[in-house]
Motif scaffolding. Structure first.
Motif, PDB file in Angstrom:
ATOM      1  N   VAL A 105       0.847  -1.204   0.000  1.00  0.00           N
ATOM      2  CA  VAL A 105       0.000   0.000   0.000  1.00  0.00           C
ATOM      3  C   VAL A 105       0.881   1.252   0.000  1.00  0.00           C
ATOM      4  N   ALA A 106       1.940   1.246   0.799  1.00  0.00           N
ATOM      5  CA  ALA A 106       2.840   2.401   0.836  1.00  0.00           C
ATOM      6  C   ALA A 106       3.506   2.613  -0.526  1.00  0.00           C
ATOM      7  N   GLY A 107       3.913   1.546  -1.169  1.00  0.00           N
ATOM      8  CA  GLY A 107       4.503   1.669  -2.506  1.00  0.00           C
ATOM      9  C   GLY A 107       3.512   2.203  -3.511  1.00  0.00           C
ATOM     10  N   PHE A 108       2.267   1.733  -3.432  1.00  0.00           N
ATOM     11  CA  PHE A 108       1.233   2.209  -4.339  1.00  0.00           C
ATOM     12  C   PHE A 108       0.935   3.693  -4.106  1.00  0.00           C
ATOM     13  N   VAL A 109       0.852   4.096  -2.852  1.00  0.00           N
ATOM     14  CA  VAL A 109       0.605   5.509  -2.530  1.00  0.00           C
ATOM     15  C   VAL A 109       1.762   6.369  -3.024  1.00  0.00           C
ATOM     16  N   LEU A 110       2.983   5.892  -2.825  1.00  0.00           N
ATOM     17  CA  LEU A 110       4.154   6.632  -3.310  1.00  0.00           C
ATOM     18  C   LEU A 110       4.120   6.762  -4.825  1.00  0.00           C
ATOM     19  N   LEU A 111       3.739   5.702  -5.508  1.00  0.00           N
ATOM     20  CA  LEU A 111       3.618   5.742  -6.964  1.00  0.00           C
ATOM     21  C   LEU A 111       2.574   6.761  -7.400  1.00  0.00           C
ATOM     22  N   LEU A 112       1.434   6.771  -6.741  1.00  0.00           N
ATOM     23  CA  LEU A 112       0.393   7.746  -7.084  1.00  0.00           C
ATOM     24  C   LEU A 112       0.836   9.179  -6.825  1.00  0.00           C
ATOM     25  N   VAL A 113       1.524   9.398  -5.717  1.00  0.00           N
ATOM     26  CA  VAL A 113       2.012  10.744  -5.408  1.00  0.00           C
ATOM     27  C   VAL A 113       2.998  11.209  -6.477  1.00  0.00           C
TER      28      VAL A 113
END
Length: 110
Positions: free
Chosen positions: A39-47
């Motif tokens: 989830v943290a990786g996905f959020v970082l990707l979206l940011v």
């Protein structure tokens, strides 16, 4: 060579069996940690994606602004150089151009 590979393979199988024998609490914790990391990786990707969507037009606008200023400065310098050239030569042609007439003589290649 084969002996060391089979020994290493046995050690890996032993380690795998030990990990499979881990309690349910360890498995739940492992799944939670892995899920949080995903989830943290996905959020970082979206940011990063949203940041690029915001910054790319800004950088493009700044680049175009600099290029316009550079072109205007080059045109101004060209006009000034042309005026100085006309003042030095003392010729003020209405179109601002000089025509040089001549013939083109070509050599035949043998």
């Amino acid at each position: 060579m084969m002996f060391s590979f089979s020994r290493q393979n046995g050690q890996w199988q032993k380690l795998w069996r030990q990990q499979q024998a881990a309690g349910p609490l360890q498995r739940i914790l492992a799944w939670l940690v892995m899920g949080v990391l995903l989830v943290a990786g996905f959020v970082l990707l979206l940011v990063m994606l949203l940041l690029s969507w915001l910054l790319i037009p800004l950088f493009y606008w700044r680049y175009r602004k600099k290029m316009r200023a550079f072109q205007q400065a080059a045109q101004q310098a060209q006009r000034q150089a042309h005026q100085e050239y006309q003042q030095q030569t003392g010729q003020q042609s209405p179109a601002g151009h000089r025509v040089i007439e001549g013939e083109v003589v070509g050599k035949k290649e043998e």
